[in-house]
Design an enzyme around this catalytic site. Structure first.
Site: not given
Ligand code: UDP
Length: 369
Positions: A172, A176, A249, A280, A300, A348, A350
């Site tokens: 996901r 870059r 989860r 976060r 969170e 999963y 969006d």
């Molecule tokens: N992830 C990570 N570090 C980060 C952000 C995301 O390893 O700083 C990984 C983690 O496994 C997470 C996945 O990327 O579950 C998807 O992140 P995303 O931010 O897309 O998740 P969401 O916002 O759906 O919780």
């Protein structure tokens, strides 16, 4: 004679789009939701003039002009671009993994320098066909990024070892070689001005909705009310867990109002090591460039799911996926139940994908009229 054409269980994005389109096609719909409000997980609560994303941060993004135009019918979108910051062992990094991050990690200033480091690490640690999240991450960005920004965050987020998680989750995130902190690669992105409730209200305008109504407390009664059921809850619960429980989860949100104008200077700050139990902190006002004198922040905390808690994420490892396939086979036998959304499809998704999938299912229904 049935009272409704469609009974829609769940007033989230899937159910609301489905109801909207069917009402437009002249069908009689009833939407029920066990929560006291509409909107599912995109619901926002107004806290002292700030739209608080009650069930976690939602940032709308899509590559599809069709989906973008669709949501823009109901609200204007601002030009918010998600650029989370990550904190690991006291140091700050830009996300997603880009030239800023590589500079912060190694001091590299040119793409070729960063590429050389990453490629040598991939060569050493990567795999040809990665079988789990750890192998996938090592094959995508190498060991340093994995250990600093992925491993601990992921294991905290999912409550499982990165070696036990499916590879697709980490795909996901963009990687870059430009100085671009935009978390998404999509063409269109923003937050609805006035919050997501505006979109849900627009979708459900003129549709009969009952909140605080639990489908499972009166399943037979509800099944009798309509020609077809659209179910957006947990598919294993629909089938009374007959093949066993699927794993999810859950999350716990801890929100605080602070009498200061700007707590962290960004909407999303990730905590990527194990020093903090939360993944976060969201500062909601920054999604809408709020100028209030106060602010609202939400920590969170990922948690194990139990039947009393909200299921936020499907855990799509092999064991759960095999179980889900059994439920899916049952669902394919149904002639008058449509399953849709994150929980009913154990996927999963969006927001933009949910809308696309709801529109697709509506189209199929209309073809079958
Ligand atoms: N992830 C990570 N570090 C980060 C952000 C995301 O390893 O700083 C990984 C983690 O496994 C997470 C996945 O990327 O579950 C998807 O992140 P995303 O931010 O897309 O998740 P969401 O916002 O759906 O919780």
């Amino acid at each position: 004679m049935k009272k409704y054409d469609y009974l829609i269980v769940g007033a989230g994005l899937f159910g609301s789009v489905f109801a909207h389109e069917m009402a437009k096609a002249g069908k009689k719909c009833l939407v029920i939701d066990k929560r006291q409000h509409k909107g599912g997980n995109v619901y926002c609560e107004d806290v002292k003039g700030i739209n608080v994303h009650k069930y976690g941060a939602h940032i709308f993004h899509t590559n599809s002009k069709k989906i973008w135009d669709y949501v823009n019918q109901f609200a204007e979108f601002n030009n918010y671009v998600n650029s989370p910051i990550s904190i690991s062992k006291g140091k700050m990094y830009n996300l997603p993994f880009n030239m800023n991050t590589f500079y912060q990690l190694w001091g590299t200033k040119k793409p070729v320098e960063a590429k050389a480091i990453i490629e040598s690490q991939i060569k050493k640690w990567g795999k040809k066909s990665p079988k789990n999240l750890e192998e996938q991450a090592l094959s995508l960005v190498g060991k340093d990024v994995y250990e600093t920004l992925i491993k601990d965050y992921t294991e905290k987020q999912w409550g499982k070892k990165a070696t036990e998680l499916p590879a697709f989750i980490i795909k996901r995130l963009p990687v870059r070689y430009t100085f671009n902190n935009n978390y998404f690669n999509d063409t269109y992105q923003g937050i609805p001005v006035g919050g997501y409730n505006k979109i849900i209200d627009g979708l459900l305008k003129g549709v009969e909705v009952i909140t605080g109504e639990d489908f499972f407390k009166n399943k037979n009664h509800f099944m009798d009310q309509a020609h077809k059921i659209v179910f957006t809850g947990k598919i294993d619960e629909f089938y009374n867990y007959k093949f066993g429980q699927l794993e999810y989860r859950s999350l716990r949100f801890e929100s605080t109002i602070l009498e200061e104008e700007n707590y962290q200077g960004n909407a999303v700050i990730n905590y990527n090591d194990l020093e903090q139990p939360y993944t976060r902190i969201i500062e909601h006002k920054h999604f809408e460039f709020g100028k209030q004198k106060h602010t609202v922040i939400t920590k969170e905390y990922p948690e194990d799911w139990t039947p009393k808690k909200e299921a936020y994420y499907p855990i799509n490892n092999k064991e759960n996926q095999d179980k889900y396939e059994q439920y899916k086979s049952c669902s394919e036998e149904e002639t008058n139940v449509i399953f849709g959304g994150r929980l009913a499809e154990y996927k999963y998704y969006d927001m933009h994908q949910i809308i696309a999938s709801a529109l697709e299912k509506v189209k199929k229904e209309i073809e079958d009229f």
